[in-house]
Design an enzyme around this catalytic site. Sequence first.
Site, PDB file in Angstrom:
ATOM      1  N   ASN A   1       0.233  59.846  -7.574  1.00  9.39           N
ATOM      2  CA  ASN A   1       0.648  59.848  -8.982  1.00  9.39           C
ATOM      3  C   ASN A   1      -0.042  58.668  -9.656  1.00  9.39           C
ATOM      4  OD1 ASN A   1       1.945  59.756 -11.448  1.00  9.39           O
ATOM      5  ND2 ASN A   1       3.873  58.941 -10.619  1.00  9.39           N
TER       6      ASN A   1
ATOM      7  N   LYS B   1      -0.029  57.847 -12.722  1.00 10.95           N
ATOM      8  CA  LYS B   1       0.676  57.361 -13.929  1.00 10.95           C
ATOM      9  C   LYS B   1      -0.329  57.253 -15.086  1.00 10.95           C
ATOM     10  CE  LYS B   1       3.712  54.974 -10.781  1.00 10.95           C
ATOM     11  NZ  LYS B   1       4.912  54.198 -10.654  1.00 10.95           N
TER      12      LYS B   1
ATOM     13  N   HIS C   1      10.371  62.287 -12.917  1.00 14.77           N
ATOM     14  CA  HIS C   1      10.051  60.973 -12.342  1.00 14.77           C
ATOM     15  C   HIS C   1      10.957  59.916 -12.980  1.00 14.77           C
ATOM     16  CE1 HIS C   1       7.807  57.311 -11.444  1.00 14.77           C
ATOM     17  NE2 HIS C   1       7.241  57.984 -10.466  1.00 14.77           N
TER      18      HIS C   1
ATOM     19  N   GLU D   1      10.419  57.104 -14.138  1.00 14.84           N
ATOM     20  CA  GLU D   1       9.891  56.491 -15.374  1.00 14.84           C
ATOM     21  C   GLU D   1      10.126  57.415 -16.566  1.00 14.84           C
ATOM     22  OE1 GLU D   1       5.968  55.595 -13.859  1.00 14.84           O
ATOM     23  OE2 GLU D   1       6.882  54.113 -12.529  1.00 14.84           O
TER      24      GLU D   1
ATOM     25  N   GLU E   1      12.883  59.267  -4.377  1.00 13.98           N
ATOM     26  CA  GLU E   1      12.226  58.048  -4.836  1.00 13.98           C
ATOM     27  C   GLU E   1      13.289  57.039  -5.276  1.00 13.98           C
ATOM     28  OE1 GLU E   1       7.904  58.668  -5.867  1.00 13.98           O
ATOM     29  OE2 GLU E   1       8.997  59.002  -7.718  1.00 13.98           O
TER      30      GLU E   1
ATOM     31  N   GLY F   1       7.070  50.780  -7.303  1.00  9.89           N
ATOM     32  CA  GLY F   1       6.227  49.752  -7.923  1.00  9.89           C
ATOM     33  C   GLY F   1       6.674  48.336  -7.625  1.00  9.89           C
TER      34      GLY F   1
ATOM     35  N   SER G   1       6.534  52.465  -3.083  1.00  4.80           N
ATOM     36  CA  SER G   1       5.696  51.425  -2.448  1.00  4.80           C
ATOM     37  C   SER G   1       5.101  51.874  -1.110  1.00  4.80           C
ATOM     38  CB  SER G   1       6.494  50.130  -2.292  1.00  4.80           C
ATOM     39  OG  SER G   1       6.888  49.643  -3.567  1.00  4.80           O
TER      40      SER G   1
HETATM   41  C1  PEP Z   1       5.665  56.661  -8.005  1.00  5.89           C
HETATM   42  O1  PEP Z   1       5.085  56.444  -9.036  1.00  5.89           O
HETATM   43  O2  PEP Z   1       6.206  57.759  -7.835  1.00  5.89           O
HETATM   44  C2  PEP Z   1       5.711  55.618  -6.973  1.00  5.89           C
HETATM   45  C3  PEP Z   1       6.376  55.860  -5.876  1.00  5.89           C
HETATM   46  O3  PEP Z   1       5.047  54.452  -7.235  1.00  5.89           O
HETATM   47  P1  PEP Z   1       4.678  53.283  -6.176  1.00  5.89           P
HETATM   48  O4  PEP Z   1       4.027  53.958  -4.998  1.00  5.89           O
HETATM   49  O5  PEP Z   1       3.728  52.397  -6.915  1.00  5.89           O
HETATM   50  O6  PEP Z   1       5.935  52.608  -5.797  1.00  5.89           O
END
Ligand code: PEP
Length: 248
Positions: A9, A11, A95, A97, A165, A171, A211
């Site tokens: 992803n 973003k 998601h 976000e 998630e 992040g 992460s």
């Molecule tokens: C995500 O954007 O779904 C995500 C898991 O980000 P990150 O891997 O940066 O934590």
Amino acid sequence: MKKTLIAGNWKMNKTPTESITFVKDLLERTKNYNDRDILICPPFTSLYPISTVLKNTFLFLGAQNVFYEEKGAFTGEISPLMLKDIGVDFVICGHSERRNIFGETDEIINKKIKKVVQNGINPILCIGEKLEERETGKTFEIIKKQLENCLIDFEDIEKLTIAYEPIWAIGTGKNATPQQVEEVHTFIRNWVGKKYGQNISDSIRVIYGGSVSPENIDDLMKEKDIDGVLVGGASLDIDKFSRIIDYK
Ligand code: PEP
């Protein structure tokens, strides 16, 4: 045998030009694995240019968001019909976000995943708890509520991927341990099994995001109920993402 799914992803990162360079490089570095699917979810502006590069290749293409109508007076939105037309295979729905910055509710996400499957695209439903919810022992309650609300009247369960998630791991560089992920994935699979039947539940993919990195991927993928990963930050770096795809 179900394949695992390694999804990136991006973003709001990478211009169309940068995106094309990246996927061409990725195609050269990775191979057509028998046991895993690889998916790139770039920003909307890169979808069409990338789709021309990925045609007839083993890489899948995904969008990060979608609206729940096919067309009409919805300024600034993109429909599943438009995504299908350019060859999009998957759409990330809900998601954290989108939920936290743009106010998306479970009700909106439910409408989105239904419309996505109606248009022949596979939704990836994101769910996960906040840090204070985990710390106060509410993880399973939150996951159950999100599953119940997002899957109201949703029949096409075999097309769905569920991405667990935990918000505190996204992040932050603070990934959930393989054991923490495994226990939530088992909970999700049991919940799906009760609602839709155990066979279907065993056949759908439950993936983890938060992460994920070259350092933790191998341990995560050893767990029985982790069927893949959704990778944010590390998917922007070709070396890191290639290593994650090539998990052992
Ligand atoms: C995500 O954007 O779904 C995500 C898991 O980000 P990150 O891997 O940066 O934590």
